[in-house]
Design a protein around this motif. Structure first.
Motif, PDB file in Angstrom:
ATOM      1  N   LEU A 151       0.792  -1.230   0.000  1.00 54.19           N
ATOM      2  CA  LEU A 151       0.000   0.000   0.000  1.00 54.19           C
ATOM      3  C   LEU A 151       0.831   1.290   0.000  1.00 54.19           C
ATOM      4  CD1 LEU A 151      -2.893  -1.168   2.323  1.00 54.19           C
ATOM      5  CD2 LEU A 151      -3.171  -0.274   0.002  1.00 54.19           C
ATOM      6  N   PRO A 152       1.906   1.404   0.795  1.00 52.40           N
ATOM      7  CA  PRO A 152       2.680   2.654   0.753  1.00 52.40           C
ATOM      8  C   PRO A 152       3.246   2.973  -0.628  1.00 52.40           C
ATOM      9  CG  PRO A 152       3.206   1.426   2.735  1.00 52.40           C
ATOM     10  CD  PRO A 152       2.375   0.512   1.879  1.00 52.40           C
ATOM     11  N   ARG A 153       3.568   1.949  -1.393  1.00 54.52           N
ATOM     12  CA  ARG A 153       4.078   2.190  -2.744  1.00 54.52           C
ATOM     13  C   ARG A 153       3.001   2.775  -3.649  1.00 54.52           C
ATOM     14  NH1 ARG A 153       6.717  -2.894  -1.770  1.00 54.52           N
ATOM     15  NH2 ARG A 153       5.304  -4.113  -3.095  1.00 54.52           N
ATOM     16  N   HIS A 154       1.747   2.569  -3.281  1.00 55.64           N
ATOM     17  CA  HIS A 154       0.630   3.037  -4.092  1.00 55.64           C
ATOM     18  C   HIS A 154      -0.034   4.283  -3.512  1.00 55.64           C
ATOM     19  CE1 HIS A 154       0.438  -0.462  -6.863  1.00 55.64           C
ATOM     20  NE2 HIS A 154       1.050  -1.063  -5.864  1.00 55.64           N
ATOM     21  N   GLY A 155       0.625   4.921  -2.544  1.00 52.68           N
ATOM     22  CA  GLY A 155       0.144   6.216  -2.072  1.00 52.68           C
ATOM     23  C   GLY A 155      -0.454   6.254  -0.690  1.00 52.68           C
ATOM     24  N   MET A 156      -0.629   5.123  -0.014  1.00 51.16           N
ATOM     25  CA  MET A 156      -1.172   5.121   1.341  1.00 51.16           C
ATOM     26  C   MET A 156      -0.129   5.636   2.322  1.00 51.16           C
ATOM     27  SD  MET A 156      -3.747   4.468   3.366  1.00 51.16           S
ATOM     28  CE  MET A 156      -4.901   3.155   2.905  1.00 51.16           C
ATOM     29  N   ARG A 258      -4.272   9.052  -5.563  1.00 48.99           N
ATOM     30  CA  ARG A 258      -4.177   7.785  -6.265  1.00 48.99           C
ATOM     31  C   ARG A 258      -5.392   6.899  -5.986  1.00 48.99           C
ATOM     32  NH1 ARG A 258       0.767   7.182  -8.555  1.00 48.99           N
ATOM     33  NH2 ARG A 258       0.314   5.014  -9.080  1.00 48.99           N
ATOM     34  N   VAL A 259      -5.741   6.123  -6.995  1.00 49.81           N
ATOM     35  CA  VAL A 259      -6.779   5.096  -6.888  1.00 49.81           C
ATOM     36  C   VAL A 259      -6.092   3.739  -6.938  1.00 49.81           C
ATOM     37  CG1 VAL A 259      -8.670   3.969  -8.109  1.00 49.81           C
ATOM     38  CG2 VAL A 259      -8.698   6.449  -7.777  1.00 49.81           C
ATOM     39  N   TYR A 260      -6.402   2.901  -5.952  1.00 47.33           N
ATOM     40  CA  TYR A 260      -5.762   1.594  -5.787  1.00 47.33           C
ATOM     41  C   TYR A 260      -6.807   0.498  -5.971  1.00 47.33           C
ATOM     42  CZ  TYR A 260      -3.835  -2.333  -2.998  1.00 47.33           C
ATOM     43  OH  TYR A 260      -3.418  -3.559  -2.532  1.00 47.33           O
ATOM     44  N   ILE A 261      -6.543  -0.456  -6.851  1.00 52.02           N
ATOM     45  CA  ILE A 261      -7.488  -1.536  -7.129  1.00 52.02           C
ATOM     46  C   ILE A 261      -6.779  -2.888  -7.032  1.00 52.02           C
ATOM     47  CG2 ILE A 261      -8.976  -0.117  -8.596  1.00 52.02           C
ATOM     48  CD1 ILE A 261      -7.660  -1.359 -11.043  1.00 52.02           C
ATOM     49  N   THR A 262      -7.515  -3.898  -6.587  1.00 52.18           N
ATOM     50  CA  THR A 262      -7.001  -5.267  -6.652  1.00 52.18           C
ATOM     51  C   THR A 262      -8.028  -6.140  -7.362  1.00 52.18           C
ATOM     52  OG1 THR A 262      -7.921  -5.914  -4.492  1.00 52.18           O
ATOM     53  CG2 THR A 262      -5.688  -5.025  -4.515  1.00 52.18           C
ATOM     54  N   ASP A 312      -2.557   8.577 -14.724  1.00 55.59           N
ATOM     55  CA  ASP A 312      -1.168   8.470 -15.176  1.00 55.59           C
ATOM     56  C   ASP A 312      -0.335   7.861 -14.048  1.00 55.59           C
ATOM     57  OD1 ASP A 312      -0.648  10.522 -13.350  1.00 55.59           O
ATOM     58  OD2 ASP A 312      -0.342  12.061 -14.878  1.00 55.59           O
ATOM     59  N   ASP A 313       0.968   7.760 -14.256  1.00 48.80           N
ATOM     60  CA  ASP A 313       1.880   7.154 -13.280  1.00 48.80           C
ATOM     61  C   ASP A 313       1.303   5.843 -12.736  1.00 48.80           C
ATOM     62  OD1 ASP A 313       4.103   6.860 -11.636  1.00 48.80           O
ATOM     63  OD2 ASP A 313       3.218   8.031 -10.000  1.00 48.80           O
ATOM     64  N   ILE A 314       0.931   4.960 -13.634  1.00 49.83           N
ATOM     65  CA  ILE A 314       0.259   3.710 -13.253  1.00 49.83           C
ATOM     66  C   ILE A 314       1.282   2.685 -12.762  1.00 49.83           C
ATOM     67  CG2 ILE A 314      -1.124   1.780 -14.128  1.00 49.83           C
ATOM     68  CD1 ILE A 314      -2.351   3.829 -16.127  1.00 49.83           C
ATOM     69  N   LEU A 315       1.000   2.102 -11.608  1.00 47.85           N
ATOM     70  CA  LEU A 315       1.835   1.058 -11.029  1.00 47.85           C
ATOM     71  C   LEU A 315       1.045  -0.240 -10.990  1.00 47.85           C
ATOM     72  CD1 LEU A 315       3.221   3.001  -7.912  1.00 47.85           C
ATOM     73  CD2 LEU A 315       4.265   2.818 -10.193  1.00 47.85           C
ATOM     74  N   VAL A 316       1.679  -1.345 -11.380  1.00 50.95           N
ATOM     75  CA  VAL A 316       1.032  -2.651 -11.363  1.00 50.95           C
ATOM     76  C   VAL A 316       1.990  -3.665 -10.770  1.00 50.95           C
ATOM     77  CG1 VAL A 316      -0.089  -4.470 -12.709  1.00 50.95           C
ATOM     78  CG2 VAL A 316      -0.283  -2.094 -13.464  1.00 50.95           C
ATOM     79  N   GLU A 317       1.522  -4.475  -9.842  1.00 46.38           N
ATOM     80  CA  GLU A 317       2.310  -5.582  -9.312  1.00 46.38           C
ATOM     81  C   GLU A 317       1.366  -6.713  -8.934  1.00 46.38           C
ATOM     82  OE1 GLU A 317       4.074  -4.733  -5.342  1.00 46.38           O
ATOM     83  OE2 GLU A 317       3.256  -2.716  -5.652  1.00 46.38           O
ATOM     84  N   SER A 318       1.912  -7.897  -8.781  1.00 42.31           N
ATOM     85  CA  SER A 318       1.092  -9.043  -8.415  1.00 42.31           C
ATOM     86  C   SER A 318       1.730  -9.772  -7.236  1.00 42.31           C
ATOM     87  CB  SER A 318       0.923 -10.000  -9.601  1.00 42.31           C
ATOM     88  OG  SER A 318       2.171 -10.520 -10.017  1.00 42.31           O
ATOM     89  N   PHE A 319       0.887 -10.473  -6.505  1.00 43.06           N
ATOM     90  CA  PHE A 319       1.391 -11.298  -5.413  1.00 43.06           C
ATOM     91  C   PHE A 319       0.569 -12.574  -5.346  1.00 43.06           C
ATOM     92  CE2 PHE A 319      -1.683  -8.337  -3.565  1.00 43.06           C
ATOM     93  CZ  PHE A 319      -2.493  -9.149  -2.782  1.00 43.06           C
ATOM     94  N   SER A 385      -2.446   0.779  -9.250  1.00 42.37           N
ATOM     95  CA  SER A 385      -2.938   2.105  -8.886  1.00 42.37           C
ATOM     96  C   SER A 385      -2.553   3.096  -9.967  1.00 42.37           C
ATOM     97  CB  SER A 385      -2.348   2.553  -7.540  1.00 42.37           C
ATOM     98  OG  SER A 385      -0.967   2.808  -7.631  1.00 42.37           O
ATOM     99  N   GLY A 386      -3.323   4.177 -10.010  1.00 38.71           N
ATOM    100  CA  GLY A 386      -3.030   5.255 -10.942  1.00 38.71           C
ATOM    101  C   GLY A 386      -3.234   6.598 -10.267  1.00 38.71           C
TER     102      GLY A 386
END
Length: 390
Positions: A151-156, A258-262, A312-319, A385-386
């Motif tokens: 979450l911190p990487r995505h703006g929290m 930022r908007v964060y989605i899973t 913009d500045d979209i981040l994507v990762e998986s776990f 997130s974006g």
């Protein structure tokens, strides 16, 4: 055309879709205060042929002065034009609109009322069923150990305004509040039973400060640009029009926020031993759920959807959530819940008894892999997130 007043309401007409919209709070002291808006309704009626849709899904309040003024225009138009139909679109989120406007259909047969979210999305009755609550609790228990570091990487971060949309039973909001201490957190969902459960648990554990809110994620009664961080977990894949939800998430997040989605890709669920049986079931699950307009393959599509919405500045990762993330029984409990719910959906869809038995066996084999002393079972999640541009 559009008009607005100090009472913070909006009136808008889209001639292409023939939708006249009323939103916000309309409480004039006299008709003169809303004369421009009344004129806009008359113009809309004069423009359309056939049906005019009057959208009041975002109408928070309306006093009797405003109601009588708008309705007089509608009734007069119906009596002057036999070809005209008026369909008022309401929502259970603002239930008074349904009660108030439905009375008109008894007065004028050319006016009807449709409750927008009475058939919200094809899988709604499954995911708003209280029997799904234990599954949701177990899922969050296993995903949180991953998300708390993601979450911190995505703006929290501490001290920000947060909204958790499609919050379900509210457990993610509680965890986020405890871990990150935002200045404000709103948790919104369309399931009244889930929200009741969330409030009950929060009260029992002495958790305060979370604003649990009943609402439609695609038509939220939240103002523009008010949150630094907006989450929407495991939900875009359930709705048949995820772009509508993303548009709303974009609207309520602040520029620079930022908007964060899973979301998931269930065909990538795996297990050893009995890998082939497990793989077959999850491939078939993706096919089955597509018949209910549920896309459990959504995860890797997240980047495209965020970009198309304007982020913009979209981040994507998986776990990968696995049986090694704590007690393997927790993982097994999730799969047992899936077996019951998805087998019921297979029956509803009319699958053969032979199919359903093989389908169930794949879930049972996934449980076997999770509990086997040398086994491995996995469930993949995509987090993305974006940023809303400044």
């Amino acid at each position: 055309m559009a008009a607005s007043l100090p009472q913070r309401f909006k009136v808008d007409f889209d001639p292409n879709s023939q939708i006249f919209s009323l939103a916000g709070t309309i409480r004039p002291r006299s008709i003169d205060e809303i004369a421009e808006s009344i004129h806009a309704l008359r113009e809309a009626i004069d423009t359309v042929r056939g049906v005019l849709y009057i959208d009041v899904k975002r109408l928070i309040q309306m006093n009797n002065t405003a109601f009588q003024a708008f309705i007089r225009v509608a009734l007069d138009a119906c009596r002057e034009r036999s070809d005209l139909r008026l369909i008022v679109i309401t929502s259970s989120v603002v239930s008074w609109t349904t009660r108030m406007f439905r009375h008109l259909s008894t007065i004028e047969p050319q006016i009807s009322v449709e409750v927008y979210d009475s058939m919200f999305y094809p899988g709604q009755d499954y995911f708003e069923d209280t029997s799904f609550i234990p599954i949701l609790r177990a899922q969050t228990k296993l995903t949180w150990r991953h998300e708390r570091t993601i979450l911190p990487r995505h703006g929290m971060r501490p001290g920000i305004a947060v909204a958790d949309i499609c919050c379900g039973i509210g457990d993610f909001a509680v965890l986020a509040q405890k871990e990150f201490q935002p200045s404000r957190i709103v948790a919104l969902d369309h399931s009244k039973p889930s929200l009741a459960y969330a409030r009950k648990v929060a009260a029992e554990f002495g958790v305060t400060g979370i604003e649990y809110t009943y609402g439609d994620a695609s038509e939220m009664l939240l103002e523009d640009n008010q949150f630094d961080f907006v989450s929407c977990r495991h939900s875009l894949q359930v709705f048949n029009q995820p772009e509508l939800l993303l548009k709303e998430l974009y609207r309520i997040v602040k520029p620079g926020g930022r908007v964060y989605i899973t979301n998931e890709k269930n065909s990538h669920c795996l297990g050893e031993p009995r890998a082939q049986s497990i793989q077959w079931t999850y491939n078939e699950l993706a096919r089955l759920l597509s018949n209910f307009e549920i896309d459990v393959e959504f995860g890797p599509k997240s980047r495209r959807y965020l970009a198309d919405t304007g982020f913009d500045d979209i981040l994507v990762e998986s776990f990968m959530v696995t049986n090694l993330d704590g007690d393997p029984q927790d993982f097994a409990d999730i799969i047992a819940g899936w077996e019951k719910m998805f087998a019921d959906m297979a029956v509803r869809h009319g699958e053969t008894p032979e199919f359903i038995e093989r389908f169930r066996q794949g879930f049972r084999d996934h449980i076997f892999a999770a509990l086997h002393p040398k086994g491995y079972a996995g469930w993949p999640i995509w987090a993305a997130s974006g940023r809303k541009p400044l």
